[in-house]
Design a protein around this motif. Sequence first.
Motif, PDB file in Angstrom:
ATOM      1  N   ASN A   2       8.901  19.067  -2.303  1.00 58.51           N
ATOM      2  CA  ASN A   2       8.542  19.338  -3.116  1.00 58.51           C
ATOM      3  C   ASN A   2       6.631  19.466  -1.984  1.00 58.51           C
ATOM      4  O   ASN A   2       6.234  18.870  -1.658  1.00 58.51           O
ATOM      5  CB  ASN A   2       7.929  17.952  -4.253  1.00 58.51           C
ATOM      6  CG  ASN A   2       6.712  19.096  -4.952  1.00 58.51           C
ATOM      7  OD1 ASN A   2       5.925  20.006  -4.499  1.00 58.51           O
ATOM      8  ND2 ASN A   2       6.651  18.727  -6.859  1.00 58.51           N
ATOM      9  N   GLN A   5       4.575  17.116  -2.830  1.00 53.02           N
ATOM     10  CA  GLN A   5       4.792  14.911  -3.164  1.00 53.02           C
ATOM     11  C   GLN A   5       3.965  14.520  -2.182  1.00 53.02           C
ATOM     12  O   GLN A   5       3.998  14.843  -1.094  1.00 53.02           O
ATOM     13  CB  GLN A   5       6.108  15.334  -3.152  1.00 53.02           C
ATOM     14  CG  GLN A   5       6.520  13.962  -2.693  1.00 53.02           C
ATOM     15  CD  GLN A   5       7.765  13.406  -3.026  1.00 53.02           C
ATOM     16  OE1 GLN A   5       8.538  13.878  -1.342  1.00 53.02           O
ATOM     17  NE2 GLN A   5       9.051  12.431  -4.029  1.00 53.02           N
ATOM     18  N   ASN A  78      10.210   5.974  -6.369  1.00 52.45           N
ATOM     19  CA  ASN A  78       9.482   7.006  -6.765  1.00 52.45           C
ATOM     20  C   ASN A  78       8.490   7.231  -8.168  1.00 52.45           C
ATOM     21  O   ASN A  78       9.393   7.220  -9.314  1.00 52.45           O
ATOM     22  CB  ASN A  78      10.703   8.804  -7.366  1.00 52.45           C
ATOM     23  CG  ASN A  78      11.102   8.659  -5.975  1.00 52.45           C
ATOM     24  OD1 ASN A  78      10.655   9.525  -4.632  1.00 52.45           O
ATOM     25  ND2 ASN A  78      11.910   8.402  -4.967  1.00 52.45           N
ATOM     26  N   GLU A  80       5.049   8.941 -10.133  1.00 48.28           N
ATOM     27  CA  GLU A  80       3.803  10.414  -9.722  1.00 48.28           C
ATOM     28  C   GLU A  80       2.313   9.761 -10.018  1.00 48.28           C
ATOM     29  O   GLU A  80       2.218   8.735 -10.716  1.00 48.28           O
ATOM     30  CB  GLU A  80       3.992  10.872 -11.735  1.00 48.28           C
ATOM     31  CG  GLU A  80       5.229  11.779 -11.622  1.00 48.28           C
ATOM     32  CD  GLU A  80       5.097  13.651 -12.187  1.00 48.28           C
ATOM     33  OE1 GLU A  80       3.928  13.032 -13.887  1.00 48.28           O
ATOM     34  OE2 GLU A  80       5.892  14.361 -12.540  1.00 48.28           O
ATOM     35  N   PRO A  85       4.054  14.231  -7.407  1.00 46.18           N
ATOM     36  CA  PRO A  85       5.560  13.396  -7.370  1.00 46.18           C
ATOM     37  C   PRO A  85       5.065  12.718  -6.147  1.00 46.18           C
ATOM     38  O   PRO A  85       3.694  13.058  -5.386  1.00 46.18           O
ATOM     39  CB  PRO A  85       6.419  14.410  -6.929  1.00 46.18           C
ATOM     40  CG  PRO A  85       5.668  15.451  -6.689  1.00 46.18           C
ATOM     41  CD  PRO A  85       4.481  15.699  -8.006  1.00 46.18           C
ATOM     42  N   LYS A  86       4.983  11.193  -5.899  1.00 47.14           N
ATOM     43  CA  LYS A  86       4.744  10.534  -5.058  1.00 47.14           C
ATOM     44  C   LYS A  86       5.642   9.676  -4.729  1.00 47.14           C
ATOM     45  O   LYS A  86       7.510   9.180  -5.613  1.00 47.14           O
ATOM     46  CB  LYS A  86       3.248   9.488  -5.446  1.00 47.14           C
ATOM     47  CG  LYS A  86       2.846   8.684  -4.017  1.00 47.14           C
ATOM     48  CD  LYS A  86       1.887   7.858  -4.492  1.00 47.14           C
ATOM     49  CE  LYS A  86       1.397   7.144  -3.097  1.00 47.14           C
ATOM     50  NZ  LYS A  86       0.013   6.732  -3.335  1.00 47.14           N
ATOM     51  N   ARG A  87       6.230   9.540  -3.160  1.00 44.55           N
ATOM     52  CA  ARG A  87       7.338   8.806  -2.729  1.00 44.55           C
ATOM     53  C   ARG A  87       6.681   7.591  -1.864  1.00 44.55           C
ATOM     54  O   ARG A  87       6.575   8.044  -0.957  1.00 44.55           O
ATOM     55  CB  ARG A  87       8.022   9.505  -1.954  1.00 44.55           C
ATOM     56  CG  ARG A  87       9.600   9.232  -1.588  1.00 44.55           C
ATOM     57  CD  ARG A  87      11.008   9.757  -1.390  1.00 44.55           C
ATOM     58  NE  ARG A  87      10.253  10.337  -0.530  1.00 44.55           N
ATOM     59  CZ  ARG A  87      10.835  10.556   1.138  1.00 44.55           C
ATOM     60  NH1 ARG A  87      11.163  10.105   1.576  1.00 44.55           N
ATOM     61  NH2 ARG A  87      10.049  11.739   2.099  1.00 44.55           N
TER      62      ARG A  87
END
Length: 144
Positions: A2, A5, A78, A80, A85-87
Amino acid sequence: MNPKQKVAAGFIIFRRIEKEIQYLLLQTSYGEHHWTPPKGHVDPGESELQTALRETEEEAGLKKGDFHMYENFQRTLNYEVRGNPKRVVYWLSELKNPNIPIRLSDEHIDYKWLNLPSALKYVEKFKDFQQVLNEADSYIKSNS
């Protein structure tokens, strides 16, 4: 992947003081002043591990030679942040010298070395990170 992301990486750093395992948490100078291990966003052309090493040096003053990395302990979270989104990838590392000084950047206002129960309280808003801390603690105890 994404394009919205965000990807970040860092280390869960611990030290042993006598028989106690203590985790390093840094208090942010922004937002709600939450507590977090040293971590930061991946820059273009940088690997996640390079990011973790750079951010740990920038935020806590710890260089690669200051700690031993457990390469077979890696966890990815993972979630939000503000709808995106954040990883975040974490590796586990132990300080070679438990008394090495921590030097904070201006991104943080305080740091603490905390045993597991205290560390879990400091990050109680982040259930997924609490789980990672519990897994790290189990890993350390089973590999000591």
